[in-house]
Motif scaffolding. Structure first.
Motif, PDB file in Angstrom:
ATOM      1  N   GLU A  77       0.170  28.328  43.092  1.00 51.13           N
ATOM      2  CA  GLU A  77      -1.074  27.924  42.440  1.00 51.13           C
ATOM      3  C   GLU A  77      -2.158  28.988  42.630  1.00 51.13           C
ATOM      4  OE1 GLU A  77      -4.348  24.293  42.321  1.00 51.13           O
ATOM      5  OE2 GLU A  77      -2.650  24.133  43.701  1.00 51.13           O
ATOM      6  N   THR A  78      -2.282  29.510  43.832  1.00 53.30           N
ATOM      7  CA  THR A  78      -3.263  30.550  44.115  1.00 53.30           C
ATOM      8  C   THR A  78      -2.988  31.802  43.283  1.00 53.30           C
ATOM      9  OG1 THR A  78      -3.599  29.733  46.360  1.00 53.30           O
ATOM     10  CG2 THR A  78      -4.209  32.039  45.946  1.00 53.30           C
ATOM     11  N   GLN A  79      -1.737  32.166  43.170  1.00 55.12           N
ATOM     12  CA  GLN A  79      -1.377  33.362  42.405  1.00 55.12           C
ATOM     13  C   GLN A  79      -1.623  33.171  40.908  1.00 55.12           C
ATOM     14  OE1 GLN A  79       2.515  33.619  44.077  1.00 55.12           O
ATOM     15  NE2 GLN A  79       1.778  34.667  45.901  1.00 55.12           N
ATOM     16  N   LEU A  80      -1.458  31.967  40.421  1.00 53.29           N
ATOM     17  CA  LEU A  80      -1.800  31.684  39.022  1.00 53.29           C
ATOM     18  C   LEU A  80      -3.298  31.845  38.798  1.00 53.29           C
ATOM     19  CD1 LEU A  80       0.430  28.565  38.223  1.00 53.29           C
ATOM     20  CD2 LEU A  80       0.660  30.878  37.268  1.00 53.29           C
ATOM     21  N   ILE A  81      -4.091  31.401  39.756  1.00 56.71           N
ATOM     22  CA  ILE A  81      -5.544  31.553  39.662  1.00 56.71           C
ATOM     23  C   ILE A  81      -5.911  33.037  39.658  1.00 56.71           C
ATOM     24  CG2 ILE A  81      -7.728  31.171  40.883  1.00 56.71           C
ATOM     25  CD1 ILE A  81      -6.430  28.444  41.840  1.00 56.71           C
ATOM     26  N   ILE A  82      -5.278  33.815  40.516  1.00 58.96           N
ATOM     27  CA  ILE A  82      -5.531  35.257  40.552  1.00 58.96           C
ATOM     28  C   ILE A  82      -5.159  35.885  39.209  1.00 58.96           C
ATOM     29  CG2 ILE A  82      -4.778  37.447  41.589  1.00 58.96           C
ATOM     30  CD1 ILE A  82      -4.488  35.810  44.257  1.00 58.96           C
ATOM     31  N   ALA A  83      -4.013  35.509  38.651  1.00 59.02           N
ATOM     32  CA  ALA A  83      -3.586  36.047  37.356  1.00 59.02           C
ATOM     33  C   ALA A  83      -4.594  35.699  36.257  1.00 59.02           C
ATOM     34  CB  ALA A  83      -2.206  35.518  36.993  1.00 59.02           C
ATOM     35  N   GLN A  84      -5.137  34.509  36.335  1.00 64.89           N
ATOM     36  CA  GLN A  84      -6.154  34.100  35.360  1.00 64.89           C
ATOM     37  C   GLN A  84      -7.435  34.913  35.564  1.00 64.89           C
ATOM     38  OE1 GLN A  84      -6.980  29.872  35.184  1.00 64.89           O
ATOM     39  NE2 GLN A  84      -8.980  30.259  34.301  1.00 64.89           N
ATOM     40  N   GLU A  92      -5.525  27.994  29.280  1.00 66.67           N
ATOM     41  CA  GLU A  92      -4.568  27.123  28.581  1.00 66.67           C
ATOM     42  C   GLU A  92      -3.112  27.516  28.857  1.00 66.67           C
ATOM     43  OE1 GLU A  92      -6.282  30.055  25.473  1.00 66.67           O
ATOM     44  OE2 GLU A  92      -7.088  28.803  27.068  1.00 66.67           O
ATOM     45  N   ASP A  93      -2.889  28.773  29.304  1.00 67.49           N
ATOM     46  CA  ASP A  93      -1.532  29.216  29.654  1.00 67.49           C
ATOM     47  C   ASP A  93      -1.014  28.514  30.910  1.00 67.49           C
ATOM     48  OD1 ASP A  93      -1.430  31.064  27.558  1.00 67.49           O
ATOM     49  OD2 ASP A  93      -2.199  32.706  28.802  1.00 67.49           O
ATOM     50  N   ILE A  94      -1.947  28.186  31.801  1.00 69.82           N
ATOM     51  CA  ILE A  94      -1.515  27.643  33.095  1.00 69.82           C
ATOM     52  C   ILE A  94      -1.897  26.183  33.318  1.00 69.82           C
ATOM     53  CG2 ILE A  94      -1.482  29.915  34.178  1.00 69.82           C
ATOM     54  CD1 ILE A  94      -4.111  29.118  35.601  1.00 69.82           C
ATOM     55  N   GLU A  95      -2.587  25.583  32.381  1.00 69.21           N
ATOM     56  CA  GLU A  95      -3.072  24.215  32.573  1.00 69.21           C
ATOM     57  C   GLU A  95      -1.931  23.226  32.856  1.00 69.21           C
ATOM     58  OE1 GLU A  95      -5.480  20.841  30.048  1.00 69.21           O
ATOM     59  OE2 GLU A  95      -5.898  22.942  29.614  1.00 69.21           O
TER      60      GLU A  95
END
Length: 117
Positions: A77-84, A92-95
């Motif tokens: 989850e943290t890495q998805l936030i960093i990617a965003q 919308e890619d990760i929602e």
């Protein structure tokens, strides 16, 4: 010995790992050995630790591996936030994936709590 394939949390973890692999195809190739590698390994770690824990004899050991899996879920989850934040992904890619991660985190936490004496 428990059959890890029967656990819904393991099935959900496998689905999340597949989605992570598909999602990271959108990342720049410069991240191949950085964020791509890190997020893929963390995603794979969730299901792997559930499976490894299921093979252990005691509930205490199983619970330990579930806690590691939970940590990996928060890592993803943290890495998805960093990617965003780096504009590799749009919100919308990760929602939907983030919602799946939250559900999995709750399910793992519930199982860990249920196993405590």
């Amino acid at each position: 010995m428990r059959n890890f394939r029967e656990y819904d949390i393991w099935k959900h973890a496998i689905e999340i790992a597949k989605e992570i692999y598909l999602l990271t195809e959108k990342f720049p190739t410069t991240e191949k050995y950085g964020l791509i590698s890190q997020i893929q390994r963390a995603a794979v770690s969730i299901g792997s630790n559930i499976a490894e824990g299921a093979s252990r004899a005691s509930e205490k050991e199983f619970s330990h591996f579930l806690q590691i899996a939970l940590g990996s879920a928060f890592e993803v989850e943290t890495q998805l936030i960093i990617a965003q934040e780096l504009a590799y992904l749009k919100p919308e890619d990760i929602e939907a994936l983030t919602e799946k991660l939250h559900t999995l985190q709750k399910q793992i936490s519930f199982l860990v709590t249920k196993m405590k004496p």
